[in-house]
Motif scaffolding. Structure first.
Motif, PDB file in Angstrom:
ATOM      1  N   ASP A 106      37.667  38.421  38.947  1.00 28.19           N
ATOM      2  CA  ASP A 106      37.323  39.567  39.792  1.00 28.19           C
ATOM      3  C   ASP A 106      36.137  40.368  39.255  1.00 28.19           C
ATOM      4  N   GLY A 107      35.555  39.905  38.137  1.00 34.89           N
ATOM      5  CA  GLY A 107      34.396  40.574  37.564  1.00 34.89           C
ATOM      6  C   GLY A 107      34.748  41.656  36.557  1.00 34.89           C
ATOM      7  N   GLU A 108      36.005  42.006  36.434  1.00 39.09           N
ATOM      8  CA  GLU A 108      36.451  43.013  35.469  1.00 39.09           C
ATOM      9  C   GLU A 108      36.637  42.371  34.094  1.00 39.09           C
ATOM     10  N   THR A 109      36.588  43.184  33.049  1.00 37.94           N
ATOM     11  CA  THR A 109      36.810  42.732  31.681  1.00 37.94           C
ATOM     12  C   THR A 109      38.182  43.214  31.225  1.00 37.94           C
ATOM     13  N   TYR A 110      38.979  42.291  30.710  1.00 42.56           N
ATOM     14  CA  TYR A 110      40.344  42.592  30.268  1.00 42.56           C
ATOM     15  C   TYR A 110      40.541  42.101  28.842  1.00 42.56           C
ATOM     16  N   PRO A 111      41.473  42.724  28.092  1.00 44.00           N
ATOM     17  CA  PRO A 111      41.821  42.182  26.778  1.00 44.00           C
ATOM     18  C   PRO A 111      42.500  40.823  26.963  1.00 44.00           C
ATOM     19  N   VAL A 112      42.242  39.901  26.040  1.00 45.73           N
ATOM     20  CA  VAL A 112      42.832  38.560  26.117  1.00 45.73           C
ATOM     21  C   VAL A 112      43.709  38.326  24.888  1.00 45.73           C
ATOM     22  N   VAL A 113      44.922  37.806  25.129  1.00 43.16           N
ATOM     23  CA  VAL A 113      45.862  37.479  24.055  1.00 43.16           C
ATOM     24  C   VAL A 113      46.079  35.976  24.096  1.00 43.16           C
ATOM     25  N   ASP A 114      45.781  35.285  22.984  1.00 41.77           N
ATOM     26  CA  ASP A 114      45.993  33.837  22.906  1.00 41.77           C
ATOM     27  C   ASP A 114      47.439  33.573  22.503  1.00 41.77           C
ATOM     28  N   VAL A 115      48.086  32.668  23.236  1.00 43.39           N
ATOM     29  CA  VAL A 115      49.466  32.281  22.931  1.00 43.39           C
ATOM     30  C   VAL A 115      49.486  30.803  22.605  1.00 43.39           C
ATOM     31  N   GLU A 116      50.437  30.397  21.760  1.00 41.78           N
ATOM     32  CA  GLU A 116      50.537  29.001  21.360  1.00 41.78           C
ATOM     33  C   GLU A 116      51.132  28.139  22.454  1.00 41.78           C
TER      34      GLU A 116
ATOM     35  N   ALA B  88      50.860  44.493  25.305  1.00 44.81           N
ATOM     36  CA  ALA B  88      50.149  43.787  24.240  1.00 44.81           C
ATOM     37  C   ALA B  88      48.691  44.244  24.199  1.00 44.81           C
ATOM     38  N   THR B  89      48.146  44.264  22.997  1.00 45.14           N
ATOM     39  CA  THR B  89      46.754  44.659  22.824  1.00 45.14           C
ATOM     40  C   THR B  89      46.000  43.571  22.072  1.00 45.14           C
ATOM     41  N   SER B  90      44.701  43.591  22.202  1.00 45.41           N
ATOM     42  CA  SER B  90      43.865  42.616  21.515  1.00 45.41           C
ATOM     43  C   SER B  90      42.464  43.183  21.362  1.00 45.41           C
ATOM     44  N   GLY B  91      41.781  42.728  20.333  1.00 46.52           N
ATOM     45  CA  GLY B  91      40.404  43.136  20.123  1.00 46.52           C
ATOM     46  C   GLY B  91      39.435  42.303  20.945  1.00 46.52           C
ATOM     47  N   GLU B  92      39.874  41.122  21.375  1.00 47.00           N
ATOM     48  CA  GLU B  92      39.039  40.241  22.185  1.00 47.00           C
ATOM     49  C   GLU B  92      39.135  40.616  23.657  1.00 47.00           C
ATOM     50  N   THR B  93      38.062  40.367  24.392  1.00 48.84           N
ATOM     51  CA  THR B  93      38.069  40.615  25.835  1.00 48.84           C
ATOM     52  C   THR B  93      37.549  39.378  26.552  1.00 48.84           C
ATOM     53  N   ILE B  94      37.845  39.315  27.840  1.00 46.95           N
ATOM     54  CA  ILE B  94      37.395  38.205  28.672  1.00 46.95           C
ATOM     55  C   ILE B  94      37.044  38.752  30.048  1.00 46.95           C
TER      56      ILE B  94
ATOM     57  N   ASP C 124      46.688  30.329  27.244  1.00 44.09           N
ATOM     58  CA  ASP C 124      47.334  29.225  26.540  1.00 44.09           C
ATOM     59  C   ASP C 124      46.252  28.211  26.206  1.00 44.09           C
ATOM     60  N   ARG C 125      45.881  28.146  24.946  1.00 43.39           N
ATOM     61  CA  ARG C 125      44.796  27.264  24.516  1.00 43.39           C
ATOM     62  C   ARG C 125      45.170  25.795  24.648  1.00 43.39           C
ATOM     63  N   ALA C 126      46.445  25.457  24.434  1.00 40.69           N
ATOM     64  CA  ALA C 126      46.873  24.059  24.487  1.00 40.69           C
ATOM     65  C   ALA C 126      46.728  23.487  25.888  1.00 40.69           C
ATOM     66  N   ALA C 127      47.003  24.289  26.908  1.00 40.79           N
ATOM     67  CA  ALA C 127      46.956  23.798  28.277  1.00 40.79           C
ATOM     68  C   ALA C 127      45.662  24.179  28.989  1.00 40.79           C
ATOM     69  N   GLY C 128      44.860  25.026  28.369  1.00 38.45           N
ATOM     70  CA  GLY C 128      43.641  25.479  29.032  1.00 38.45           C
ATOM     71  C   GLY C 128      43.949  26.326  30.252  1.00 38.45           C
ATOM     72  N   TYR C 129      44.979  27.148  30.147  1.00 36.02           N
ATOM     73  CA  TYR C 129      45.477  27.929  31.272  1.00 36.02           C
ATOM     74  C   TYR C 129      45.487  29.400  30.889  1.00 36.02           C
ATOM     75  N   ALA C 130      45.107  30.264  31.809  1.00 37.13           N
ATOM     76  CA  ALA C 130      45.128  31.702  31.568  1.00 37.13           C
ATOM     77  C   ALA C 130      45.667  32.399  32.808  1.00 37.13           C
ATOM     78  N   PHE C 131      46.354  33.507  32.583  1.00 35.77           N
ATOM     79  CA  PHE C 131      46.868  34.281  33.713  1.00 35.77           C
ATOM     80  C   PHE C 131      46.790  35.766  33.402  1.00 35.77           C
ATOM     81  N   LEU C 132      46.582  36.529  34.453  1.00 34.13           N
ATOM     82  CA  LEU C 132      46.447  37.979  34.347  1.00 34.13           C
ATOM     83  C   LEU C 132      47.772  38.620  34.728  1.00 34.13           C
ATOM     84  N   THR C 133      48.247  39.510  33.878  1.00 34.04           N
ATOM     85  CA  THR C 133      49.490  40.224  34.137  1.00 34.04           C
ATOM     86  C   THR C 133      49.392  41.594  33.482  1.00 34.04           C
ATOM     87  N   ARG C 134      50.440  42.373  33.612  1.00 32.67           N
ATOM     88  CA  ARG C 134      50.479  43.685  32.957  1.00 32.67           C
ATOM     89  C   ARG C 134      51.374  43.591  31.733  1.00 32.67           C
ATOM     90  N   SER C 135      50.968  44.234  30.642  1.00 31.41           N
ATOM     91  CA  SER C 135      51.710  44.144  29.399  1.00 31.41           C
ATOM     92  C   SER C 135      51.352  45.311  28.494  1.00 31.41           C
TER      93      SER C 135
END
Length: 83
Positions: free
Chosen positions: A39-49, A29-35, A16-27
């Protein structure tokens, strides 16, 4: 589960860009961006409004509609009870 019938279910970071908050879950959803996560792992990141961290209802910043004031203004403007 039957093979090739269900979408790929994998870990995804929702940010969530507005709040500067991110959380890891299972979904699914797909994305070309990663973060890189904590835990040191790389995951796809989905930006939400908006998320629970920035939504006015959940943050307690929701505005209450002033219906009583609107009714009083209507009655003042149009003379109240004119039956």
């Amino acid at each position: 589960m039957q093979q090739d019938k269900h979408p790929d279910y994998h870990p995804v970071v929702f940010r969530d860009r507005a709040a500067g908050y991110a959380f890891l879950t299972r979904s699914t959803a797909t994305s070309g961006e990663t973060i890189e996560w904590d835990d040191g792992e790389t995951y796809p990141v989905v930006d939400v409004e908006i998320s629970a961290e920035s939504h006015p209802f959940y943050t307690g910043k929701a505005r209450a509609v002033d219906t009583e004031g609107r009714v009083a203004r209507f009655e003042r403007r149009y003379g109240g009870d004119q039956r």
